[in-house]
Write an enzyme that holds these catalytic residues in place. Structure first.
Site, short mmCIF file in Angstrom:
data_model
loop_
_atom_site.label_atom_id
_atom_site.label_comp_id
_atom_site.label_asym_id
_atom_site.label_seq_id
_atom_site.Cartn_x
_atom_site.Cartn_y
_atom_site.Cartn_z
N GLN A 1 0.84 -1.21 0.00
CA GLN A 1 0.00 0.00 0.00
C GLN A 1 0.87 1.25 0.00
O GLN A 1 0.37 2.35 -0.22
CB GLN A 1 -0.89 0.03 1.25
CG GLN A 1 -1.99 -1.02 1.26
CD GLN A 1 -2.73 -1.06 2.59
OE1 GLN A 1 -2.68 -2.07 3.29
NE2 GLN A 1 -3.41 0.01 2.97
N PHE B 1 -6.07 -4.00 3.34
CA PHE B 1 -6.79 -3.78 4.60
C PHE B 1 -5.90 -3.19 5.69
O PHE B 1 -6.18 -3.37 6.87
CB PHE B 1 -7.46 -5.08 5.07
CG PHE B 1 -8.36 -5.70 4.03
CD1 PHE B 1 -9.53 -5.04 3.66
CD2 PHE B 1 -8.03 -6.88 3.39
CE1 PHE B 1 -10.36 -5.59 2.68
CE2 PHE B 1 -8.85 -7.43 2.42
CZ PHE B 1 -10.02 -6.78 2.06
N ARG C 1 -5.14 7.53 16.60
CA ARG C 1 -6.52 7.45 16.12
C ARG C 1 -7.44 6.85 17.20
O ARG C 1 -8.62 7.17 17.27
CB ARG C 1 -6.64 6.69 14.79
CG ARG C 1 -7.91 7.06 14.04
CD ARG C 1 -7.95 6.50 12.63
NE ARG C 1 -7.46 7.40 11.61
CZ ARG C 1 -8.15 8.39 11.05
NH1 ARG C 1 -9.42 8.63 11.42
NH2 ARG C 1 -7.64 9.15 10.12
N ARG D 1 -7.98 -1.76 8.86
CA ARG D 1 -9.22 -1.01 8.65
C ARG D 1 -9.81 -0.43 9.96
O ARG D 1 -10.23 -1.18 10.83
CB ARG D 1 -10.24 -1.93 7.99
CG ARG D 1 -11.24 -1.23 7.12
CD ARG D 1 -12.06 -2.26 6.38
NE ARG D 1 -12.78 -1.65 5.27
CZ ARG D 1 -13.36 -2.35 4.30
NH1 ARG D 1 -13.30 -3.66 4.29
NH2 ARG D 1 -14.00 -1.74 3.33
N PHE E 1 -7.96 1.42 12.01
CA PHE E 1 -6.70 2.00 12.47
C PHE E 1 -6.74 2.45 13.93
O PHE E 1 -6.39 3.58 14.26
CB PHE E 1 -6.37 3.20 11.55
CG PHE E 1 -4.92 3.51 11.38
CD1 PHE E 1 -4.10 2.76 10.56
CD2 PHE E 1 -4.34 4.60 12.04
CE1 PHE E 1 -2.76 3.08 10.38
CE2 PHE E 1 -2.99 4.92 11.88
CZ PHE E 1 -2.21 4.16 11.04
N THR F 1 -3.85 11.52 10.37
CA THR F 1 -3.72 12.38 11.55
C THR F 1 -2.35 13.06 11.57
O THR F 1 -2.15 14.05 12.25
CB THR F 1 -3.97 11.59 12.84
OG1 THR F 1 -3.06 10.49 12.89
CG2 THR F 1 -5.39 11.07 12.89
N ALA G 1 -5.96 5.31 5.48
CA ALA G 1 -6.76 6.34 6.16
C ALA G 1 -8.00 6.71 5.34
O ALA G 1 -8.52 7.83 5.46
CB ALA G 1 -5.91 7.57 6.48
N GLU H 1 -13.03 2.91 5.57
CA GLU H 1 -12.96 2.33 6.91
C GLU H 1 -14.21 2.47 7.78
O GLU H 1 -14.53 1.56 8.54
CB GLU H 1 -11.77 2.96 7.67
CG GLU H 1 -10.42 2.57 7.11
CD GLU H 1 -9.31 3.45 7.65
OE1 GLU H 1 -9.23 4.63 7.24
OE2 GLU H 1 -8.56 2.98 8.52
N1 MTE Z 1 -11.51 -2.69 0.24
C1 MTE Z 1 -10.96 -3.74 -0.40
N2 MTE Z 1 -11.70 -4.41 -1.29
N3 MTE Z 1 -9.67 -4.14 -0.16
C2 MTE Z 1 -8.89 -3.50 0.77
O1 MTE Z 1 -7.72 -3.87 0.96
N4 MTE Z 1 -8.75 -1.68 2.43
C3 MTE Z 1 -9.52 -0.82 3.34
C4 MTE Z 1 -10.58 -0.04 2.57
N5 MTE Z 1 -11.35 -0.94 1.75
C5 MTE Z 1 -9.45 -2.39 1.47
C6 MTE Z 1 -10.78 -2.01 1.15
C7 MTE Z 1 -8.69 0.14 4.05
S1 MTE Z 1 -7.91 -0.35 5.46
C8 MTE Z 1 -8.55 1.44 3.64
S2 MTE Z 1 -7.65 2.56 4.52
C9 MTE Z 1 -9.19 1.92 2.40
O2 MTE Z 1 -9.91 0.90 1.74
C10 MTE Z 1 -8.10 2.46 1.49
O3 MTE Z 1 -8.57 2.86 0.27
P1 MTE Z 1 -9.22 4.31 0.00
O4 MTE Z 1 -8.39 5.30 0.72
O5 MTE Z 1 -9.17 4.44 -1.45
O6 MTE Z 1 -10.61 4.21 0.57
MO1 MOS Z 2 -6.24 1.42 6.11
S1 MOS Z 2 -6.04 0.53 7.96
O1 MOS Z 2 -5.78 2.99 6.75
O2 MOS Z 2 -4.85 0.86 5.31
#
Ligand code: MTE
Ligand code: MOS
Length: 749
Positions: free
Chosen positions: A191, A222, A304, A336, A338, A434, A503, A706
């Site tokens: 990531q 995640f 957080r 997810r 955090f 943050t 985040a 999240e």
């Molecule tokens: N959805 C899917 N399908 N796969 C993932 O790994 N990660 C989650 C969320 N949804 C995730 C997911 C987490 S921890 C975060 S922080 C956000 O997606 C990150 O992506 P975004 O900032 O584009 O929402």
């Molecule tokens: Mo999501 S726990 O901020 O990658």
């Protein structure tokens, strides 16, 4: 619009790390992880492994040309253990061989002799021994000491929440290829490609510009690949650099589960004080974060927890302290939410406890304390455009929650061995990293001569659909079809100094950078169009791939416009830089305005409990969520469903267990139960609140990744209510996950 990737995903055509065609001569790596959780290294014998036919080399800390250090926030995590090991699975050596099978066989020939040292797995024990990863922090609002006297009711309790395995479908891995002039190209399932690049530079002592990290997509992250992908990326880079051969590593599931950190378990003590009209006057909590053996992202996660420890409530007198405790577990990491889910579980437990003691519903206390406009958070930010009351009211009305509650109590009074339960879960989640610095992003846009568009940003596609949203943003600015847009891989040579995609801010940050780049291009294109139409650029517009002059089609197409721009030597490339305005945070005062905005929502969860067996089903999850103006309702709904399910899993069945020696017992899917379709609620209703959405959200579409995770917390309290309906003597306890075994014990004690 569907996710751009969905068709290829379904056909199995999407390329993940392990699908990248291998270059001839590629070597395969396997990691030797410590078999013990804590010990002084007396002997490390790699000779048998190295002499196995097919083994190229076994790398240890001795081979590192730069620093043996991968800690991102605090430098306390070696790439390879040196004189001691601190958790079971900690990387000690890397075997590189001509095939994966040989590499793994060689790993089994490595001998590590250690002098055992004491193992700590419990954060409270660590705290008592002074084993903290960094100093504790406290957030305060009002005056807690003076407040207790004004409370009519005061209740205390203890809570525990467990770890959670990310279980991304694609395991951790990386593939490094040596390139010209001592350079490296590294494919990584991460990531945070910049973290991988930066750490490789540090460990190999080569400049960052010699390292290109490329990510097409992840099979899920995640949070588990925000920081923990780095070590594996560095290992293959080290081997590839020193051997000048391509080297690949893809962890087997069992190694991935054993070696990587999880969601932080937390243990906490709380005290809550209420007035006779159910206003929470005071809330005090001390939380012990189980950080594992190294810092990783723990300081940010701790932060957080502090931000969200009052969830969606206004509590005038608050004092929250969190200790980050060093234990002999793999360094726990982002997952997810955090740290927010762990904090929210404490306040919801305190409310449940108070409600139970006062013989009222938790809903009554929740409702009396929901945030109102202009309320102050314990971190100094003032609640603006506050939607929690609207969400909660809409939920109550839309599903007639009081009627559901009534039906459940009628059912429970006549049913003896089957009981039902209901709980509501409001959520308030701040959007922005943050750490203010991290709220920046860049986007690089090329329009090619044929009118097609290529977009590079710092965002990582991991299934959450960020690429689809970004393609929609560009298509909207130019008023062209998304078919013209190609989302390129995320690459540190094209877009540098990226923040990790985390985040929930991936779409906001990268989308706003993209918006800036596209608007820059549009401005230039309008000048070209105006010349073609012989009018002022204010009078031209692009609509559905056609050029309009004063609102009337000129017949000039997008393609013709682009061709003309190229012929007249207008730049068809633009770079956009975005940094979130207004936000700041002063750590010396623990006050500021850290979030661009907040996401609000509320869920009602109902369960049916078989009181003979302790088995249960989640019947309904009824959700009202504030999306703002969703860019993509299909994707956003998917995010809600996925987050909800992950939250339910964490609260009810996913039980990570270590023995006293710090060895992971739940090390595979036969011993670690994750939700399947049978565990999903029988009925899920997701209702979008009618709101416009804040300016700082990308095209007013609020971040969604999240927040929905925390709706799953409702499942714990719904189950607890069902238990209480059966066992009147049950003294509420707060020890998640509430597995069927635990439920059974609570039904009869
Ligand atoms: N959805 C899917 N399908 N796969 C993932 O790994 N990660 C989650 C969320 N949804 C995730 C997911 C987490 S921890 C975060 S922080 C956000 O997606 C990150 O992506 P975004 O900032 O584009 O929402
Ligand atoms: Mo999501 S726990 O901020 O990658």
């Amino acid at each position: 619009m569907n996710n751009l990737d969905s068709e290829n995903h379904i056909r199995g055509k999407s390329v993940y790390l392990d699908d990248i065609p291998e270059v001839k001569g590629t070597l395969h790596a396997a990691v030797f992880g410590s078999p013990v959780a804590h010990g002084r290294i007396l002997k490390l014998d790699i000779s048998k492994a190295e002499s196995l036919a097919g083994v190229e080399k076994v790398f240890t800390f001795k081979d590192i040309p730069g620093e043996n250090e991968i800690g991102g926030i605090i430098a306390d995590e070696p790439l390879f253990a040196c004189d001691s090991v601190h958790f079971s699975g900690q990387a000690v050596a890397l075997v590189v061989a001509d095939c994966e099978h040989t590499a793994r066989k060689a790993v089994s020939l490595i001998e590590l002799v250690t002098e055992p040292l004491g193992v700590i797995t419990d954060p409270r024990v660590a705290k008592d021994k002074g084993e903290l990863l960094f100093p504790p922090r406290t957030f305060r609002l009002g005056n807690i000491t003076g407040a207790w006297d004004r409370c009519d009711h005061v209740f205390e309790g203890k809570t525990d929440t467990g770890a959670q395995e990310h279980l991304y479908i694609e395991t951790q891995g990386a593939y490094a290829l040596p390139a010209d002039n001592n350079s490296l190209k590294v494919y990584s399932s991460t990531q945070g490609p910049t973290a991988v690049q930066k750490t490789i530079a540090r460990v190999l002592r080569i400049p960052m510009n010699h390292i290109e990290v490329d990510v097409a997509r992840l099979g899920g992250g995640f949070g588990g690949k925000e920081d923990q992908a780095t070590g594996f990326g560095v290992m293959v880079a080290l081997a590839a650099h020193l051997l000048q051969r391509p080297v690949k590593l893809a962890l087997h599931r069992i190694d991935d589960i054993r070696m990587t950190g999880k969601r932080h378990p937390y243990s906490a003590d709380f005290r809550i004080g209420l007035s006779s009209d159910l206003k929470i006057i005071a809330f005090q909590a001390t939380l012990y974060q189980n950080g594992g053996a190294a810092t990783d992202l723990s300081p940010a996660i701790l932060e957080r927890t502090l931000f969200h420890s009052t969830n969606a409530y206004f509590i005038p007198n608050t004092e929250i302290t969190v200790y980050s405790c060093r234990t002999n577990l793999p360094p726990n990491t982002a997952f997810r939410g955090f740290g927010a889910p762990q904090g929210m579980f404490v306040i919801e437990s305190a409310i449940a406890k108070a409600a139970s003691e006062l013989n009222i519903t938790a809903r009554q206390i929740q409702y009396a304390n929901l945030l109102n406009e202009n309320d102050e958070f314990q971190y100094g930010q003032i609640a603006k455009d506050t939607r929690i009351r609207q969400c909660y009211d809409t939920l109550l009305k839309r599903h007639n929650i009081e009627k559901i509650a009534e039906e459940i109590s009628v059912f429970n009074s006549s049913s003896h061995t089957v009981k039902r339960g209901l709980a509501l879960m409001p959520v308030c989640f701040g959007i922005s990293f943050t750490n203010t610095t991290m709220n920046q992003a860049r986007a690089l846009v090329h329009i090619y001569q044929d009118g097609s568009i290529g977009i590079s940003t710092g965002a990582i596609e991991m299934g959450q659909g960020v690429n689809t949203k970004l393609a929609q943003v560009a298509a909207a600015v130019f008023s062209v079809s998304t078919d013209r847009v190609k989302m390129e891989s995320t690459n540190t040579t094209r877009v540098a100094n990226t923040s990790p995609t985390a985040a929930s801010s991936g779409a906001d940050l990268n989308g706003n950078a993209l918006l800036i780049a596209c608007n820059g291009l549009l401005k230039r294109l309008k000048i070209v169009a105006a010349k073609m139409c012989e009018c002022s650029d204010n009078d031209v517009k692009i609509e559905n791939e056609l050029i309009l002059k004063n609102g009337i089609s000129t017949g000039i197409t997008w393609q013709q416009l682009i061709h003309k721009a190229f012929l007249t030597r207008i730049s068809l490339t633009e770079n956009g830089h975005y940094s979130t305005p207004y936000i700041y945070f002063d750590k010396t005062k623990e006050k500021g305005h850290p979030f661009a905005y907040h996401v609000y929502g509320a869920a009602a969860v109902t369960v049916t409990l078989d009181c003979i067996r302790g088995m249960y089903t989640i019947d309904q999850a009824l959700i009202v969520h504030d999306f703002g103006s969703s860019l993509n309702p299909v994707i956003d709904k998917g995010q809600i469903e996925g987050g909800l399910m992950q939250g339910i899993g964490w609260m009810t069945m996913e039980e990570v267990s270590y023995n006293n020696d710090g060895r992971l017992l739940s090390n595979s899917l036969s011993t670690y139960k994750v939700p399947d379709i049978y565990s999903a609620p029988k009925f899920v209703d997701i209702h979008a609140l009618e709101t416009e959405g804040p300016e700082l959200a990308i095209m007013k579409s609020k971040a969604v990744g999240e927040p929905p995770f925390m709706y799953g917390i409702g499942a714990y309290f719904a189950l607890q209510n069902a238990i209480k309906a059966f066992n009147k003597g049950y003294v509420l306890d707060f020890d998640a996950p509430l597995t069927p075994e635990k439920v059974l014990m609570r039904l009869y004690t």
